[in-house]
Scaffold this motif. Structure first.
Motif, PDB file in Angstrom:
ATOM      1  N   SER A   1      65.121  38.763  46.899  1.00 27.66           N
ATOM      2  CA  SER A   1      66.243  39.686  46.995  1.00 27.66           C
ATOM      3  C   SER A   1      67.509  38.845  47.167  1.00 27.66           C
ATOM      4  O   SER A   1      67.451  37.633  47.175  1.00 27.66           O
ATOM      5  N   ARG A   2      68.627  39.493  47.327  1.00 31.73           N
ATOM      6  CA  ARG A   2      69.879  38.783  47.579  1.00 31.73           C
ATOM      7  C   ARG A   2      70.090  38.662  49.090  1.00 31.73           C
ATOM      8  O   ARG A   2      69.494  39.381  49.865  1.00 31.73           O
ATOM      9  N   TRP A   3      70.996  37.756  49.468  1.00 32.10           N
ATOM     10  CA  TRP A   3      71.317  37.611  50.886  1.00 32.10           C
ATOM     11  C   TRP A   3      71.822  38.929  51.458  1.00 32.10           C
ATOM     12  O   TRP A   3      71.596  39.240  52.620  1.00 32.10           O
ATOM     13  N   SER A   4      72.492  39.723  50.648  1.00 26.88           N
ATOM     14  CA  SER A   4      73.009  41.001  51.144  1.00 26.88           C
ATOM     15  C   SER A   4      71.877  41.878  51.661  1.00 26.88           C
ATOM     16  O   SER A   4      72.068  42.656  52.606  1.00 26.88           O
ATOM     17  N   GLY A   5      70.683  41.756  51.081  1.00 22.50           N
ATOM     18  CA  GLY A   5      69.525  42.513  51.573  1.00 22.50           C
ATOM     19  C   GLY A   5      69.165  42.111  52.991  1.00 22.50           C
ATOM     20  O   GLY A   5      68.812  42.959  53.823  1.00 22.50           O
ATOM     21  N   CYS A   6      69.264  40.824  53.304  1.00 21.95           N
ATOM     22  CA  CYS A   6      68.997  40.342  54.666  1.00 21.95           C
ATOM     23  C   CYS A   6      70.015  40.920  55.646  1.00 21.95           C
ATOM     24  O   CYS A   6      69.670  41.380  56.726  1.00 21.95           O
ATOM     25  N   TYR A   7      71.288  40.880  55.243  1.00 24.64           N
ATOM     26  CA  TYR A   7      72.338  41.355  56.146  1.00 24.64           C
ATOM     27  C   TYR A   7      72.280  42.873  56.343  1.00 24.64           C
ATOM     28  O   TYR A   7      72.557  43.364  57.445  1.00 24.64           O
ATOM     29  N   GLU A   8      71.909  43.601  55.306  1.00 21.13           N
ATOM     30  CA  GLU A   8      71.749  45.053  55.455  1.00 21.13           C
ATOM     31  C   GLU A   8      70.610  45.365  56.423  1.00 21.13           C
ATOM     32  O   GLU A   8      70.736  46.243  57.289  1.00 21.13           O
ATOM     33  N   GLU A   9      69.503  44.643  56.290  1.00 23.06           N
ATOM     34  CA  GLU A   9      68.364  44.833  57.206  1.00 23.06           C
ATOM     35  C   GLU A   9      68.762  44.468  58.633  1.00 23.06           C
ATOM     36  O   GLU A   9      68.415  45.163  59.583  1.00 23.06           O
ATOM     37  N   ALA A  10      69.528  43.392  58.802  1.00 21.60           N
ATOM     38  CA  ALA A  10      69.987  42.973  60.135  1.00 21.60           C
ATOM     39  C   ALA A  10      70.843  44.060  60.781  1.00 21.60           C
ATOM     40  O   ALA A  10      70.691  44.360  61.970  1.00 21.60           O
ATOM     41  N   SER A  11      71.711  44.678  59.994  1.00 22.91           N
ATOM     42  CA  SER A  11      72.570  45.752  60.522  1.00 22.91           C
ATOM     43  C   SER A  11      71.752  46.965  60.953  1.00 22.91           C
ATOM     44  O   SER A  11      72.080  47.623  61.946  1.00 22.91           O
ATOM     45  N   GLN A  12      70.684  47.254  60.230  1.00 24.25           N
ATOM     46  CA  GLN A  12      69.827  48.383  60.605  1.00 24.25           C
ATOM     47  C   GLN A  12      69.001  48.068  61.845  1.00 24.25           C
ATOM     48  O   GLN A  12      68.791  48.932  62.698  1.00 24.25           O
ATOM     49  N   LEU A  13      68.535  46.820  61.963  1.00 21.94           N
ATOM     50  CA  LEU A  13      67.708  46.433  63.103  1.00 21.94           C
ATOM     51  C   LEU A  13      68.521  46.289  64.384  1.00 21.94           C
ATOM     52  O   LEU A  13      68.007  46.521  65.472  1.00 21.94           O
ATOM     53  N   CYS A  14      69.776  45.897  64.255  1.00 27.29           N
ATOM     54  CA  CYS A  14      70.643  45.677  65.415  1.00 27.29           C
ATOM     55  C   CYS A  14      71.939  46.481  65.237  1.00 27.29           C
ATOM     56  O   CYS A  14      72.982  45.922  64.879  1.00 27.29           O
ATOM     57  N   PRO A  15      71.893  47.797  65.490  1.00 29.10           N
ATOM     58  CA  PRO A  15      73.079  48.635  65.250  1.00 29.10           C
ATOM     59  C   PRO A  15      74.299  48.247  66.092  1.00 29.10           C
ATOM     60  O   PRO A  15      75.425  48.529  65.713  1.00 29.10           O
ATOM     61  N   GLN A  16      74.105  47.577  67.253  1.00 35.58           N
ATOM     62  CA  GLN A  16      75.237  47.150  68.083  1.00 35.58           C
ATOM     63  C   GLN A  16      75.770  45.793  67.655  1.00 35.58           C
ATOM     64  O   GLN A  16      76.666  45.250  68.279  1.00 35.58           O
ATOM     65  N   GLY A  17      75.209  45.230  66.589  1.00 38.77           N
ATOM     66  CA  GLY A  17      75.653  43.929  66.089  1.00 38.77           C
ATOM     67  C   GLY A  17      74.612  42.853  66.303  1.00 38.77           C
ATOM     68  O   GLY A  17      73.625  43.055  67.010  1.00 38.77           O
ATOM     69  N   TYR A  18      74.851  41.716  65.703  1.00 39.25           N
ATOM     70  CA  TYR A  18      73.901  40.607  65.794  1.00 39.25           C
ATOM     71  C   TYR A  18      74.629  39.287  65.610  1.00 39.25           C
ATOM     72  O   TYR A  18      75.764  39.226  65.149  1.00 39.25           O
ATOM     73  N   ILE A  19      73.942  38.220  66.008  1.00 36.95           N
ATOM     74  CA  ILE A  19      74.425  36.856  65.820  1.00 36.95           C
ATOM     75  C   ILE A  19      73.388  36.147  64.948  1.00 36.95           C
ATOM     76  O   ILE A  19      72.183  36.258  65.201  1.00 36.95           O
ATOM     77  N   VAL A  20      73.839  35.420  63.939  1.00 35.79           N
ATOM     78  CA  VAL A  20      72.923  34.672  63.081  1.00 35.79           C
ATOM     79  C   VAL A  20      72.509  33.391  63.816  1.00 35.79           C
ATOM     80  O   VAL A  20      73.350  32.582  64.199  1.00 35.79           O
ATOM     81  N   ILE A  21      71.204  33.246  64.019  1.00 39.74           N
ATOM     82  CA  ILE A  21      70.665  32.048  64.657  1.00 39.74           C
ATOM     83  C   ILE A  21      70.437  30.966  63.604  1.00 39.74           C
ATOM     84  O   ILE A  21      70.770  29.807  63.802  1.00 39.74           O
ATOM     85  N   ASP A  22      69.864  31.362  62.479  1.00 30.89           N
ATOM     86  CA  ASP A  22      69.583  30.414  61.403  1.00 30.89           C
ATOM     87  C   ASP A  22      69.498  31.157  60.079  1.00 30.89           C
ATOM     88  O   ASP A  22      69.147  32.332  60.038  1.00 30.89           O
ATOM     89  N   ARG A  23      69.818  30.443  59.030  1.00 31.06           N
ATOM     90  CA  ARG A  23      69.757  31.000  57.673  1.00 31.06           C
ATOM     91  C   ARG A  23      69.149  29.921  56.789  1.00 31.06           C
ATOM     92  O   ARG A  23      69.704  28.828  56.655  1.00 31.06           O
ATOM     93  N   VAL A  24      67.993  30.227  56.195  1.00 28.46           N
ATOM     94  CA  VAL A  24      67.271  29.244  55.393  1.00 28.46           C
ATOM     95  C   VAL A  24      67.052  29.806  54.000  1.00 28.46           C
ATOM     96  O   VAL A  24      66.531  30.914  53.848  1.00 28.46           O
ATOM     97  N   GLY A  25      67.448  29.069  52.989  1.00 30.94           N
ATOM     98  CA  GLY A  25      67.242  29.489  51.611  1.00 30.94           C
ATOM     99  C   GLY A  25      66.775  28.324  50.766  1.00 30.94           C
ATOM    100  O   GLY A  25      67.203  27.188  50.975  1.00 30.94           O
ATOM    101  N   ASP A  26      65.869  28.587  49.851  1.00 29.22           N
ATOM    102  CA  ASP A  26      65.335  27.540  48.998  1.00 29.22           C
ATOM    103  C   ASP A  26      65.012  28.118  47.629  1.00 29.22           C
ATOM    104  O   ASP A  26      64.642  29.289  47.514  1.00 29.22           O
ATOM    105  N   THR A  27      65.161  27.304  46.596  1.00 31.54           N
ATOM    106  CA  THR A  27      64.833  27.723  45.242  1.00 31.54           C
ATOM    107  C   THR A  27      63.906  26.688  44.627  1.00 31.54           C
ATOM    108  O   THR A  27      64.174  25.496  44.688  1.00 31.54           O
ATOM    109  N   ASP A  28      62.799  27.148  44.077  1.00 31.13           N
ATOM    110  CA  ASP A  28      61.842  26.288  43.390  1.00 31.13           C
ATOM    111  C   ASP A  28      61.634  26.814  41.979  1.00 31.13           C
ATOM    112  O   ASP A  28      61.857  27.994  41.705  1.00 31.13           O
ATOM    113  N   THR A  29      61.171  25.952  41.117  1.00 32.39           N
ATOM    114  CA  THR A  29      60.841  26.352  39.756  1.00 32.39           C
ATOM    115  C   THR A  29      59.360  26.138  39.537  1.00 32.39           C
ATOM    116  O   THR A  29      58.826  25.073  39.843  1.00 32.39           O
TER     117      THR A  29
END
Length: 102
Positions: A50-78
Motif C-alpha cells: 500500500s502507500r504510506w498514506s495507508g499507514c497514516y490513515e490507520e494510525a489516525s484511526q487507532l489513536c484518535p487523540q493523536g500519535y507520535i511516530v517511533i519508527d518508519r521502515v520501508g524497503d523495496t526489492d525486485t
C-alpha cells in the motif's frame, strides 16, 4: 510495448499472477499492539503493498487523540521469475510504521 512483454501478457498462465499481484497492491493495512519505549500503548502498522498514506490513515484511526511516530521502515526489492523462457520482474514493497498513541 516490446514484443516480449506482449507475449507475456497474452500468455494464459500469467493472468493468475497478474491478479495476485493486483490483490497485493490493493491489500489493506494490518496492525499489532505494542508498548512503546515510554511504556505507552502503541502499534506496529504494516502497510506493505500500500502507500504510506495507508499507514497514516490507520494510525489516525487507532489513536484518535493523536500519535507520535517511533519508527518508519520501508524497503523495496525486485523479484525475478521465469516461466517457459519468459522473464518477469516484480517489485515488492514493504512498509512498517511504529507509533505511540498520545
Amino acid at each position: 510495448m516490446p514484443i516480449q512483454i506482449k507475449a507475456i501478457i497474452r500468455s494464459a498462465r500469467i493472468w493468475p499472477a497478474i491478479l495476485a499481484s493486483g490483490l497485493l497492491v490493493s491489500s489493506c493495512t494490518t496492525s499489532e499492539p505494542l508498548t512503546s519505549p515510554n511504556g505507552l500503548p502503541g502499534f506496529s502498522i504494516d502497510c506493505s503493498g500500500s502507500r504510506w498514506s495507508g499507514c497514516y490513515e490507520e494510525a489516525s484511526q487507532l489513536c484518535p487523540q493523536g500519535y507520535i511516530v517511533i519508527d518508519r521502515v520501508g524497503d523495496t526489492d525486485t523479484m525475478v521469475s521465469e516461466t517457459d523462457g519468459d522473464w518477469d520482474l516484480q517489485t515488492i514493497v514493504s512498509r512498517e510504521l511504529m507509533i505511540e498513541c498520545r
